[in-house]
Scaffold this motif. Structure first.
Motif, PDB file in Angstrom:
ATOM      1  N   ILE A   7       0.877  -1.105  -0.114  1.00  0.00           N
ATOM      2  CA  ILE A   7       0.058   0.059   0.076  1.00  0.00           C
ATOM      3  C   ILE A   7       0.968   1.257  -0.091  1.00  0.00           C
ATOM      4  O   ILE A   7       0.524   2.266  -0.796  1.00  0.00           O
ATOM      5  N   GLU A   8       2.017   1.243   0.635  1.00  0.00           N
ATOM      6  CA  GLU A   8       2.990   2.194   0.700  1.00  0.00           C
ATOM      7  C   GLU A   8       3.227   2.637  -0.764  1.00  0.00           C
ATOM      8  O   GLU A   8       3.655   3.911  -1.391  1.00  0.00           O
ATOM      9  N   GLU A   9       3.785   1.651  -1.731  1.00  0.00           N
ATOM     10  CA  GLU A   9       4.158   2.010  -3.224  1.00  0.00           C
ATOM     11  C   GLU A   9       2.877   2.387  -3.838  1.00  0.00           C
ATOM     12  O   GLU A   9       3.298   3.252  -4.659  1.00  0.00           O
ATOM     13  N   LEU A  10       1.717   1.734  -3.405  1.00  0.00           N
ATOM     14  CA  LEU A  10       0.505   2.455  -4.136  1.00  0.00           C
ATOM     15  C   LEU A  10       0.306   3.751  -3.713  1.00  0.00           C
ATOM     16  O   LEU A  10       0.339   4.917  -4.758  1.00  0.00           O
ATOM     17  N   ASP A  11       0.639   4.236  -2.642  1.00  0.00           N
ATOM     18  CA  ASP A  11       0.479   5.640  -2.099  1.00  0.00           C
ATOM     19  C   ASP A  11       1.372   6.504  -2.945  1.00  0.00           C
ATOM     20  O   ASP A  11       1.206   7.783  -3.208  1.00  0.00           O
ATOM     21  N   GLN A  12       2.673   6.045  -2.848  1.00  0.00           N
ATOM     22  CA  GLN A  12       3.786   6.894  -3.626  1.00  0.00           C
ATOM     23  C   GLN A  12       3.473   7.110  -5.189  1.00  0.00           C
ATOM     24  O   GLN A  12       3.619   7.881  -5.581  1.00  0.00           O
ATOM     25  N   PHE A  13       2.943   5.966  -5.693  1.00  0.00           N
ATOM     26  CA  PHE A  13       2.841   5.939  -7.010  1.00  0.00           C
ATOM     27  C   PHE A  13       1.620   6.923  -7.534  1.00  0.00           C
ATOM     28  O   PHE A  13       1.730   8.024  -8.256  1.00  0.00           O
ATOM     29  N   ILE A  14       0.620   6.844  -6.846  1.00  0.00           N
ATOM     30  CA  ILE A  14      -0.616   7.691  -6.858  1.00  0.00           C
ATOM     31  C   ILE A  14      -0.419   9.124  -6.540  1.00  0.00           C
ATOM     32  O   ILE A  14      -0.700  10.162  -7.112  1.00  0.00           O
ATOM     33  N   GLY A  15       0.553   9.380  -5.283  1.00  0.00           N
ATOM     34  CA  GLY A  15       0.792  10.647  -4.775  1.00  0.00           C
ATOM     35  C   GLY A  15       1.816  11.791  -5.831  1.00  0.00           C
ATOM     36  O   GLY A  15       2.193  12.761  -5.364  1.00  0.00           O
ATOM     37  N   GLU A  16       2.550  10.969  -6.777  1.00  0.00           N
ATOM     38  CA  GLU A  16       3.483  11.605  -7.417  1.00  0.00           C
ATOM     39  C   GLU A  16       2.761  12.567  -8.580  1.00  0.00           C
ATOM     40  O   GLU A  16       3.393  13.536  -9.101  1.00  0.00           O
ATOM     41  N   GLY A  17       1.373  12.328  -8.587  1.00  0.00           N
ATOM     42  CA  GLY A  17       0.544  13.584  -9.314  1.00  0.00           C
ATOM     43  C   GLY A  17       0.597  13.203 -11.027  1.00  0.00           C
ATOM     44  O   GLY A  17       1.478  12.532 -11.606  1.00  0.00           O
ATOM     45  N   GLY A  18      -0.159  14.043 -11.643  1.00  0.00           N
ATOM     46  CA  GLY A  18       0.014  13.910 -12.940  1.00  0.00           C
ATOM     47  C   GLY A  18      -0.730  12.674 -13.541  1.00  0.00           C
ATOM     48  O   GLY A  18      -1.348  11.942 -12.649  1.00  0.00           O
ATOM     49  N   LYS A  19      -1.083  12.520 -14.676  1.00  0.00           N
ATOM     50  CA  LYS A  19      -1.757  11.254 -15.267  1.00  0.00           C
ATOM     51  C   LYS A  19      -0.708  10.148 -15.128  1.00  0.00           C
ATOM     52  O   LYS A  19       0.410  10.060 -15.353  1.00  0.00           O
ATOM     53  N   ARG A  20      -1.394   8.789 -14.810  1.00  0.00           N
ATOM     54  CA  ARG A  20      -0.782   7.717 -14.682  1.00  0.00           C
ATOM     55  C   ARG A  20      -1.609   6.498 -15.076  1.00  0.00           C
ATOM     56  O   ARG A  20      -2.820   6.575 -14.842  1.00  0.00           O
ATOM     57  N   LEU A  21      -1.196   5.462 -15.375  1.00  0.00           N
ATOM     58  CA  LEU A  21      -1.908   4.343 -15.474  1.00  0.00           C
ATOM     59  C   LEU A  21      -1.649   3.239 -14.568  1.00  0.00           C
ATOM     60  O   LEU A  21      -0.377   2.724 -14.048  1.00  0.00           O
ATOM     61  N   LEU A  22      -2.730   2.443 -14.157  1.00  0.00           N
ATOM     62  CA  LEU A  22      -2.478   1.246 -13.154  1.00  0.00           C
ATOM     63  C   LEU A  22      -3.359   0.144 -13.702  1.00  0.00           C
ATOM     64  O   LEU A  22      -4.408   0.312 -13.987  1.00  0.00           O
ATOM     65  N   PHE A  23      -2.748  -0.846 -13.633  1.00  0.00           N
ATOM     66  CA  PHE A  23      -3.398  -2.132 -14.321  1.00  0.00           C
ATOM     67  C   PHE A  23      -3.262  -3.126 -13.334  1.00  0.00           C
ATOM     68  O   PHE A  23      -2.151  -3.479 -12.589  1.00  0.00           O
ATOM     69  N   LYS A  24      -4.505  -3.831 -13.150  1.00  0.00           N
ATOM     70  CA  LYS A  24      -4.715  -4.831 -12.207  1.00  0.00           C
ATOM     71  C   LYS A  24      -4.842  -5.965 -12.990  1.00  0.00           C
ATOM     72  O   LYS A  24      -5.726  -6.375 -13.936  1.00  0.00           O
ATOM     73  N   HIS A  25      -3.790  -7.125 -12.704  1.00  0.00           N
ATOM     74  CA  HIS A  25      -3.718  -8.230 -13.610  1.00  0.00           C
ATOM     75  C   HIS A  25      -3.842  -9.630 -12.687  1.00  0.00           C
ATOM     76  O   HIS A  25      -3.033  -9.724 -11.624  1.00  0.00           O
ATOM     77  N   SER A  26      -4.640 -10.553 -13.217  1.00  0.00           N
ATOM     78  CA  SER A  26      -4.547 -11.921 -12.667  1.00  0.00           C
ATOM     79  C   SER A  26      -3.637 -12.766 -13.676  1.00  0.00           C
ATOM     80  O   SER A  26      -4.046 -12.888 -14.753  1.00  0.00           O
ATOM     81  N   THR A  27      -2.606 -13.377 -13.218  1.00  0.00           N
ATOM     82  CA  THR A  27      -1.697 -14.139 -13.985  1.00  0.00           C
ATOM     83  C   THR A  27      -2.236 -15.507 -14.388  1.00  0.00           C
ATOM     84  O   THR A  27      -1.620 -16.368 -15.232  1.00  0.00           O
ATOM     85  N   VAL A  28      -3.371 -15.914 -13.727  1.00  0.00           N
ATOM     86  CA  VAL A  28      -4.113 -17.213 -14.101  1.00  0.00           C
ATOM     87  C   VAL A  28      -5.258 -16.976 -15.030  1.00  0.00           C
ATOM     88  O   VAL A  28      -5.846 -18.075 -15.382  1.00  0.00           O
ATOM     89  N   CYS A  29      -5.472 -15.837 -15.379  1.00  0.00           N
ATOM     90  CA  CYS A  29      -6.738 -15.733 -16.243  1.00  0.00           C
ATOM     91  C   CYS A  29      -6.240 -15.391 -17.915  1.00  0.00           C
ATOM     92  O   CYS A  29      -5.438 -14.087 -17.993  1.00  0.00           O
ATOM     93  N   PRO A  30      -6.616 -15.972 -18.675  1.00  0.00           N
ATOM     94  CA  PRO A  30      -6.440 -15.643 -20.169  1.00  0.00           C
ATOM     95  C   PRO A  30      -7.089 -14.301 -20.549  1.00  0.00           C
ATOM     96  O   PRO A  30      -6.417 -13.676 -21.399  1.00  0.00           O
ATOM     97  N   ILE A  31      -8.174 -13.830 -20.081  1.00  0.00           N
ATOM     98  CA  ILE A  31      -8.536 -12.658 -20.458  1.00  0.00           C
ATOM     99  C   ILE A  31      -7.553 -11.464 -19.972  1.00  0.00           C
ATOM    100  O   ILE A  31      -7.274 -10.594 -20.480  1.00  0.00           O
ATOM    101  N   SER A  32      -7.164 -11.651 -18.791  1.00  0.00           N
ATOM    102  CA  SER A  32      -6.068 -10.481 -18.238  1.00  0.00           C
ATOM    103  C   SER A  32      -4.706 -10.853 -19.012  1.00  0.00           C
ATOM    104  O   SER A  32      -4.199  -9.794 -19.157  1.00  0.00           O
ATOM    105  N   THR A  33      -4.696 -11.937 -19.463  1.00  0.00           N
ATOM    106  CA  THR A  33      -3.325 -12.021 -20.174  1.00  0.00           C
ATOM    107  C   THR A  33      -3.227 -11.196 -21.534  1.00  0.00           C
ATOM    108  O   THR A  33      -2.434 -10.600 -21.938  1.00  0.00           O
ATOM    109  N   ALA A  34      -4.433 -11.230 -22.225  1.00  0.00           N
ATOM    110  CA  ALA A  34      -4.788 -10.489 -23.396  1.00  0.00           C
ATOM    111  C   ALA A  34      -4.891  -9.004 -23.089  1.00  0.00           C
ATOM    112  O   ALA A  34      -4.416  -8.195 -24.029  1.00  0.00           O
ATOM    113  N   ALA A  35      -5.275  -8.480 -22.057  1.00  0.00           N
ATOM    114  CA  ALA A  35      -5.493  -7.411 -21.477  1.00  0.00           C
ATOM    115  C   ALA A  35      -4.128  -6.750 -21.394  1.00  0.00           C
ATOM    116  O   ALA A  35      -3.771  -5.535 -21.327  1.00  0.00           O
TER     117      ALA A  35
END
Length: 106
Positions: A7-35
């Motif tokens: 959560i500390e790394e999440l806080d730092q990433f979000i807190g840096e400001g500006g536009k940024r992308l965050l992706f939630k990925h499941s390594t066992v899901c074929p749909i997630s692999t395509a995404a």
């Protein structure tokens, strides 16, 4: 692209400001692999901070995203965050290189 394990790394990433992308990925899901492939394809030509959360391996961080932003958890899922606020999000097959680009450039 950085992987967020706490959560500390999440806080730092979000807190840096500006536009940024965050992706939630499941390594066992074929749909997630395509995404994930679409996300990676977008990032190859992009100049935007980006991070990923592995939802099974780092469940508390994934849960914190849902709690903090009030967006129901799905996997895969992507967020465009601008100055700490979610400006766009989508999931599953809607995660495409083109959709990400349109959201970032809107």
């Amino acid at each position: 692209m950085k992987q967020l394990h706490s959560i500390e790394e999440l806080d730092q990433f979000i807190g840096e400001g500006g536009k940024r992308l965050l992706f939630k990925h499941s390594t066992v899901c074929p749909i997630s692999t395509a995404a994930h492939d679409e996300y990676q394809a977008y990032l190859q030509g992009a100049d935007i901070p980006a991070a990923m959360i592995l939802v099974r391996e780092d469940r508390p961080v994934s849960n914190e995203v849902e709690s903090r932003f009030g967006v129901k958890h799905e996997s895969p899922q992507i967020f465009l965050i601008d100055n700490g606020e979610v400006k766009w999000h989508t999931s599953h097959w809607k995660i495409t290189k083109q959709a990400i680009g349109e959201a970032v450039n809107a």
